[in-house]
Design an enzyme around this catalytic site. Structure first.
Site, short mmCIF file in Angstrom:
data_model
loop_
_atom_site.label_atom_id
_atom_site.label_comp_id
_atom_site.label_asym_id
_atom_site.label_seq_id
_atom_site.Cartn_x
_atom_site.Cartn_y
_atom_site.Cartn_z
N ALA A 14 0.82 -1.53 0.15
CA ALA A 14 0.10 0.56 0.36
C ALA A 14 0.89 0.88 -0.20
O ALA A 14 0.19 2.43 0.11
CB ALA A 14 -1.15 -0.49 1.64
N ARG A 38 6.01 -3.31 3.33
CA ARG A 38 7.73 -3.07 4.36
C ARG A 38 8.11 -1.71 4.32
O ARG A 38 9.21 -1.27 5.14
CB ARG A 38 8.63 -4.09 3.03
CG ARG A 38 8.45 -5.53 2.77
CD ARG A 38 9.28 -5.75 2.16
NE ARG A 38 9.55 -5.13 0.41
CZ ARG A 38 10.04 -5.19 -0.19
NH1 ARG A 38 10.92 -5.89 -0.39
NH2 ARG A 38 10.13 -4.17 -1.30
N ASP A 64 6.45 -8.56 5.29
CA ASP A 64 6.82 -8.55 3.88
C ASP A 64 5.93 -9.65 3.69
O ASP A 64 6.50 -11.10 4.30
CB ASP A 64 8.93 -9.03 4.00
CG ASP A 64 8.71 -9.26 2.65
OD1 ASP A 64 8.36 -9.96 1.99
OD2 ASP A 64 10.25 -9.28 3.09
N SER A 144 -1.63 -8.57 -14.48
CA SER A 144 -1.77 -7.51 -15.65
C SER A 144 -2.18 -8.74 -17.19
O SER A 144 -2.42 -9.36 -17.01
CB SER A 144 -0.27 -8.03 -15.31
OG SER A 144 0.71 -7.11 -16.59
N TYR A 157 7.92 -13.29 -15.04
CA TYR A 157 7.04 -11.95 -15.19
C TYR A 157 5.39 -12.24 -15.60
O TYR A 157 4.81 -12.49 -14.70
CB TYR A 157 7.15 -10.59 -14.85
CG TYR A 157 6.44 -9.82 -14.13
CD1 TYR A 157 6.07 -9.73 -13.76
CD2 TYR A 157 5.92 -9.00 -15.38
CE1 TYR A 157 4.87 -8.42 -12.72
CE2 TYR A 157 4.59 -7.99 -14.80
CZ TYR A 157 4.32 -7.65 -14.00
OH TYR A 157 3.19 -6.64 -13.78
N LYS A 161 2.57 -13.55 -13.46
CA LYS A 161 1.22 -13.35 -13.72
C LYS A 161 -0.23 -13.73 -14.27
O LYS A 161 -1.43 -13.96 -13.65
CB LYS A 161 1.32 -11.56 -14.44
CG LYS A 161 1.31 -10.72 -13.51
CD LYS A 161 0.61 -10.37 -12.36
CE LYS A 161 1.51 -9.32 -11.72
NZ LYS A 161 0.87 -8.99 -10.25
N PRO A 187 -4.00 -4.45 -15.26
CA PRO A 187 -4.13 -3.62 -16.32
C PRO A 187 -2.93 -3.71 -17.09
O PRO A 187 -2.06 -4.52 -17.04
CB PRO A 187 -3.36 -2.89 -14.90
CG PRO A 187 -3.30 -3.34 -13.45
CD PRO A 187 -3.90 -4.67 -13.47
N PHE A 194 6.77 1.10 -11.42
CA PHE A 194 6.73 -0.68 -11.81
C PHE A 194 8.26 -0.58 -12.01
O PHE A 194 8.65 -1.35 -12.08
CB PHE A 194 5.92 -1.33 -12.39
CG PHE A 194 6.27 -1.99 -12.94
CD1 PHE A 194 5.43 -3.40 -12.74
CD2 PHE A 194 5.76 -2.46 -13.78
CE1 PHE A 194 5.76 -4.52 -12.99
CE2 PHE A 194 6.69 -3.01 -14.67
CZ PHE A 194 5.90 -4.67 -14.30
C1 8X3 Z 1 2.62 -4.77 -15.98
C2 8X3 Z 1 2.30 -4.81 -17.31
O1 8X3 Z 1 3.00 -5.13 -19.89
O2 8X3 Z 1 4.95 -4.27 -18.26
O3 8X3 Z 1 2.24 -5.56 -15.13
O4 8X3 Z 1 3.84 -6.39 -17.88
S1 8X3 Z 1 3.63 -4.85 -18.27
#
Ligand code: 8X3
Length: 258
Positions: A14, A38, A64, A144, A157, A161, A187, A194
Site C-alpha cells: 500500500a 515494507r 513482507d 496484469s 514475470y 501473472k 491493467p 514499476f
Molecule cells: C505490467 C504490465 O506490460 O509491463 O504488469 O508487463 S507490463
C-alpha cells in the site's frame, strides 16, 4: 456505489503505486483501511494523511508478504486488534529485469515468484476463512496484461501473472458455495515506479516505457477496483482488464504522447 463506506479493506503493497491509489480511493469513500507494506515511513505518512483528510480509521502493519512468518504475525495482530477485513486487495507484486531465460538471475525469479504468487497465497490463506465464517468478503487480485500475453524477457514475470489469473479463477471455483467474490484486475501499461523497480533504478530506461503514449495512471486502476468492490452483492466480476486507450495489447499501440 457507496457499498464500501464503513467497511474495512486490507491492502498489500500500500505504500506506493496502485496500492496507494486504491487506499486513497477507498478512503475517499469512507472505507477504513489496514495498510501493509515494507516501507514504514511512506505507509505511516499515507495513513496519517488519509485519517486527517477523510476521517477514516487506519491500521498500519509492516509486512513482507514473501515471508510466511511476517504474514502470520500480521494475521495475529489483526486478530488481537479485533478487526476483520471485509475485503482484501492482493496488490503487492513486482517485476525484476527483462533478461531472457537463458540469461536470467535466479534470485530475481525467486523474488517475483515469492511475492507475486506465494505472498498472494499466504495472505489469502490467512484472511479468507474469517470472510467465509462471516458470510461476506471480496478478494481482489492485481493481475496484469502480462497474464494474458507473454513478451520477450517477460518470462517469469509473465508466469507469475498468468498464475495470478489462474489462481483467481481457481479461487472462484473453490468458493462457489460461499458468498465470497474473487476478482482479478489486470491493467495494461500503468505509470508507477514499476519500471524503475524492474530496471533496478535506471530512470532513463524506466521513463521510456511510459514515453510513447498516454498510459494508465494508478488512479484509473483504483477507480476500476472501486467499481468492482461496489457491485451489488449478487454480482461478481471475475476479470476486469483495463488498458490505456492507445494500447490495445502488449504489442499494438498508437504513439501519441504529446
Ligand atoms: C505490467 C504490465 O506490460 O509491463 O504488469 O508487463 S507490463
Amino acid at each position: 456505489m457507496g457499498r464500501v463506506k464503513g467497511k474495512l479493506g486490507l491492502i498489500t503493497g500500500a505504500s506506493g503505486g496502485i496500492g496507494e491509489a486504491v487506499a486513497r480511493a477507498l478512503a475517499s469513500e469512507g472505507c477504513d483501511l489496514i495498510l501493509t507494506a515494507r516501507r514504514a515511513e511512506k505507509l505511516n505518512n499515507l495513513a496519517q494523511e488519509l485519517e486527517k483528510e477523510y476521517g477514516i480509521k487506519t491500521h498500519v502493519y509492516l509486512v513482507d508478504v514473501r515471508v510466511k512468518k511476517s504474514v502470520e504475525s500480521l494475521f495475529e495482530s489483526v486478530k488481537t486488534a479485533k478487526i476483520t477485513p471485509d475485503f482484501l486487495i492482493n496488490n503487492a507484486g513486482l517485476a525484476l529485469g527483462l533478461e531472457g531465460v537463458q540469461d536470467g538471475f535466479t534470485d530475481k525469479w525467486d523474488t517475483m515468484i515469492d511475492t507475486n504468487l506465494k505472498g498472494l497465497l499466504y495472505v489469502t490463506r490467512a484472511f479468507l476463512p474469517s470472510m467465509i465464517e462471516r458470510g461476506e468478503g471480496h478478494i481482489v487480485n492485481i493481475g496484469s496484461t502480462a497474464g494474458w500475453q507473454t513478451y520477450p524477457g517477460g518470462n517469469v514475470y509473465n508466469a507469475t501473472k498468468f498464475g495470478v489469473r489462474a489462481l483467481s479463477d481457481a479461487m472462484n471455483l473453490d468458493l462457489v458455495d460461499t458468498d465470497i467474490k474473487v476478482s482479478c484486475i489486470a491493467p495494461g501499461n500503468c505509470e508507477t515506479d514499476f519500471s524503475l523497480v524492474r530496471f533496478d533504478g535506471d530512470k532513463e530506461r524506466a521513463d521510456k516505457v511510459y514515453a510513447k503514449y498516454k498510459t494508465l495512471e494508478a488512479k484509473d486502476v483504483a477507480d476500476a477496483i472501486l467499481y468492482v468492490l461496489n457491485t451489488p452483492s449478487h454480482v461478481n466480476i471475475p476479470y476486469l482488464r483495463i488498458m490505456p486507450k492507445a494500447q490495445r495489447n502488449i504489442y499494438v499501440f498508437k504513439e501519441n504522447r504529446p
